[in-house]
Design a protein around this motif. Structure first.
Motif, PDB file in Angstrom:
ATOM      1  N   LEU A 168       6.822  15.618 -17.442  1.00  0.00           N
ATOM      2  CA  LEU A 168       6.633  14.172 -17.300  1.00  0.00           C
ATOM      3  C   LEU A 168       7.208  13.659 -15.988  1.00  0.00           C
ATOM      4  CD1 LEU A 168       7.317  12.904 -20.931  1.00  0.00           C
ATOM      5  CD2 LEU A 168       5.153  12.899 -19.695  1.00  0.00           C
ATOM      6  N   ASN A 169       8.397  14.124 -15.613  1.00  0.00           N
ATOM      7  CA  ASN A 169       8.996  13.709 -14.340  1.00  0.00           C
ATOM      8  C   ASN A 169       8.148  14.167 -13.162  1.00  0.00           C
ATOM      9  OD1 ASN A 169      11.143  12.425 -15.553  1.00  0.00           O
ATOM     10  ND2 ASN A 169      12.479  14.231 -15.452  1.00  0.00           N
ATOM     11  N   ALA A 170       7.617  15.370 -13.238  1.00  0.00           N
ATOM     12  CA  ALA A 170       6.759  15.863 -12.152  1.00  0.00           C
ATOM     13  C   ALA A 170       5.475  15.055 -12.076  1.00  0.00           C
ATOM     14  CB  ALA A 170       6.449  17.341 -12.367  1.00  0.00           C
ATOM     15  N   SER A 171       4.893  14.722 -13.215  1.00  0.00           N
ATOM     16  CA  SER A 171       3.654  13.925 -13.186  1.00  0.00           C
ATOM     17  C   SER A 171       3.925  12.511 -12.677  1.00  0.00           C
ATOM     18  CB  SER A 171       3.012  13.899 -14.567  1.00  0.00           C
ATOM     19  OG  SER A 171       3.840  13.209 -15.474  1.00  0.00           O
ATOM     20  N   ARG A 172       5.063  11.924 -13.014  1.00  0.00           N
ATOM     21  CA  ARG A 172       5.430  10.610 -12.479  1.00  0.00           C
ATOM     22  C   ARG A 172       5.582  10.661 -10.973  1.00  0.00           C
ATOM     23  NH1 ARG A 172       9.970   9.166 -16.935  1.00  0.00           N
ATOM     24  NH2 ARG A 172       8.526   8.759 -18.647  1.00  0.00           N
ATOM     25  N   ALA A 173       6.218  11.714 -10.494  1.00  0.00           N
ATOM     26  CA  ALA A 173       6.392  11.859  -9.036  1.00  0.00           C
ATOM     27  C   ALA A 173       5.039  12.007  -8.335  1.00  0.00           C
ATOM     28  CB  ALA A 173       7.283  13.050  -8.739  1.00  0.00           C
ATOM     29  N   ILE A 174       4.148  12.759  -8.915  1.00  0.00           N
ATOM     30  CA  ILE A 174       2.822  12.948  -8.316  1.00  0.00           C
ATOM     31  C   ILE A 174       2.039  11.630  -8.303  1.00  0.00           C
ATOM     32  CG2 ILE A 174       0.571  14.071  -8.673  1.00  0.00           C
ATOM     33  CD1 ILE A 174       2.126  16.528  -9.659  1.00  0.00           C
ATOM     34  N   VAL A 175       2.089  10.898  -9.436  1.00  0.00           N
ATOM     35  CA  VAL A 175       1.376   9.630  -9.514  1.00  0.00           C
ATOM     36  C   VAL A 175       1.972   8.621  -8.537  1.00  0.00           C
ATOM     37  CG1 VAL A 175       0.923   7.649 -11.047  1.00  0.00           C
ATOM     38  CG2 VAL A 175       0.553   9.975 -11.863  1.00  0.00           C
ATOM     39  N   SER A 176       3.286   8.552  -8.403  1.00  0.00           N
ATOM     40  CA  SER A 176       3.906   7.599  -7.471  1.00  0.00           C
ATOM     41  C   SER A 176       3.583   7.957  -6.025  1.00  0.00           C
ATOM     42  CB  SER A 176       5.408   7.529  -7.682  1.00  0.00           C
ATOM     43  OG  SER A 176       6.012   8.750  -7.306  1.00  0.00           O
ATOM     44  N   ASN A 177       3.460   9.244  -5.699  1.00  0.00           N
ATOM     45  CA  ASN A 177       3.071   9.642  -4.343  1.00  0.00           C
ATOM     46  C   ASN A 177       1.609   9.320  -4.061  1.00  0.00           C
ATOM     47  OD1 ASN A 177       5.561  10.593  -3.541  1.00  0.00           O
ATOM     48  ND2 ASN A 177       5.143  12.691  -4.184  1.00  0.00           N
ATOM     49  N   LEU A 178       0.767   9.400  -5.088  1.00  0.00           N
ATOM     50  CA  LEU A 178      -0.649   9.069  -4.899  1.00  0.00           C
ATOM     51  C   LEU A 178      -0.855   7.582  -4.708  1.00  0.00           C
ATOM     52  CD1 LEU A 178      -2.359  11.384  -7.543  1.00  0.00           C
ATOM     53  CD2 LEU A 178      -2.322  11.659  -5.054  1.00  0.00           C
ATOM     54  N   GLN A 179      -0.015   6.755  -5.313  1.00  0.00           N
ATOM     55  CA  GLN A 179      -0.151   5.311  -5.199  1.00  0.00           C
ATOM     56  C   GLN A 179       0.336   4.790  -3.862  1.00  0.00           C
ATOM     57  OE1 GLN A 179       1.912   3.773  -8.588  1.00  0.00           O
ATOM     58  NE2 GLN A 179       0.212   4.216  -9.989  1.00  0.00           N
ATOM     59  N   GLN A 180       1.150   5.500  -3.136  1.00  0.00           N
ATOM     60  CA  GLN A 180       1.689   5.022  -1.857  1.00  0.00           C
ATOM     61  C   GLN A 180       0.787   5.315  -0.716  1.00  0.00           C
ATOM     62  OE1 GLN A 180       5.544   6.749  -1.504  1.00  0.00           O
ATOM     63  NE2 GLN A 180       6.407   5.394  -3.043  1.00  0.00           N
TER      64      GLN A 180
END
Length: 149
Positions: A137-149
Motif C-alpha cells: 500500500l505504501n509503495a502504491s501510494r508513492a507511485i500514485v503521488s509521483n504520477l500526480q505531480q
C-alpha cells in the motif's frame, strides 16, 4: 526412471483421540483392520458412526501416485521446468525425509515445544501478511503521488 519412495507409518484419521502411550508397542501389520462403508446417498465415505477409517490412506495415495506415474512411463509432464524434471524421481523420498525429520524432532521434544511452534506459526503468518500488504500500500501510494505531480 522409477520414483524414489518411502514407507509411511499408519495415521489414524477422523475422530481419533490422542493419548500419551504407556509403552511403545509396535503392532503387527496383520492387526490393522480396514472397513470401509458408505450409504448410497453419501457422496463420499463418512468418518462418523464408529466406523473404522483406513489407517493406510497415505500408503494408498502413494501407490496410486506411483501407478499414474508408471502409466506415463515415469516421464514428467512436458510443461514442467528443467529443475522440476530433474527432481521428479526423488521428490517423494525428499518429502518423506523432511517430514520424518520433523516428526523425529517433535517426538523427541517436550509437548510445549510443538505447541509453541504452532502458536509461532499462527502469529507469524498473519503478521508477515499484514506487513507485506502495508508495504505494498505504501509503495502504491508513492507511485500514485509521483504520477500526480
Amino acid at each position: 526412471m522409477p520414483l524414489a519412495s518411502c514407507k509411511f507409518s499408519a495415521v489414524r484419521l477422523c475422530g481419533a483421540t490422542l493419548r500419551r502411550p504407556t509403552a511403545l508397542v509396535k503392532k503387527p501389520a496383520a492387526s490393522l483392520a480396514v472397513r470401509c462403508s458408505s450409504r448410497p446417498d453419501d457422496a463420499e465415505f463418512s468418518c462418523g458412526g464408529g466406523r473404522l477409517v483406513d489407517e493406510g490412506m497415505v500408503v494408498l495415495r502413494r501407490r496410486i501416485h506411483e501407478m499414474k506415474a508408471a502409466e506415463t512411463n515415469w516421464e514428467p509432464p512436458a510443461e514442467w521446468a528443467a529443475w522440476e524434471e530433474e527432481w521428479y524421481g526423488s521428490y517423494d523420498a525428499d518429502v518423506c525425509d523432511l517430514f520424518s525429520a520433523l516428526q523425529a524432532f517433535l517426538a523427541s521434544s517436550r509437548p510445549g515445544v510443538g505447541v509453541g511452534l504452532v502458536v509461532l506459526l499462527m502469529l507469524a503468518v498473519p503478521t508477515s501478511a499484514f506487513v507485506l500488504v502495508s508495504h505494498l500500500l505504501n509503495a502504491s501510494r508513492a507511485i500514485v503521488s509521483n504520477l500526480q505531480q
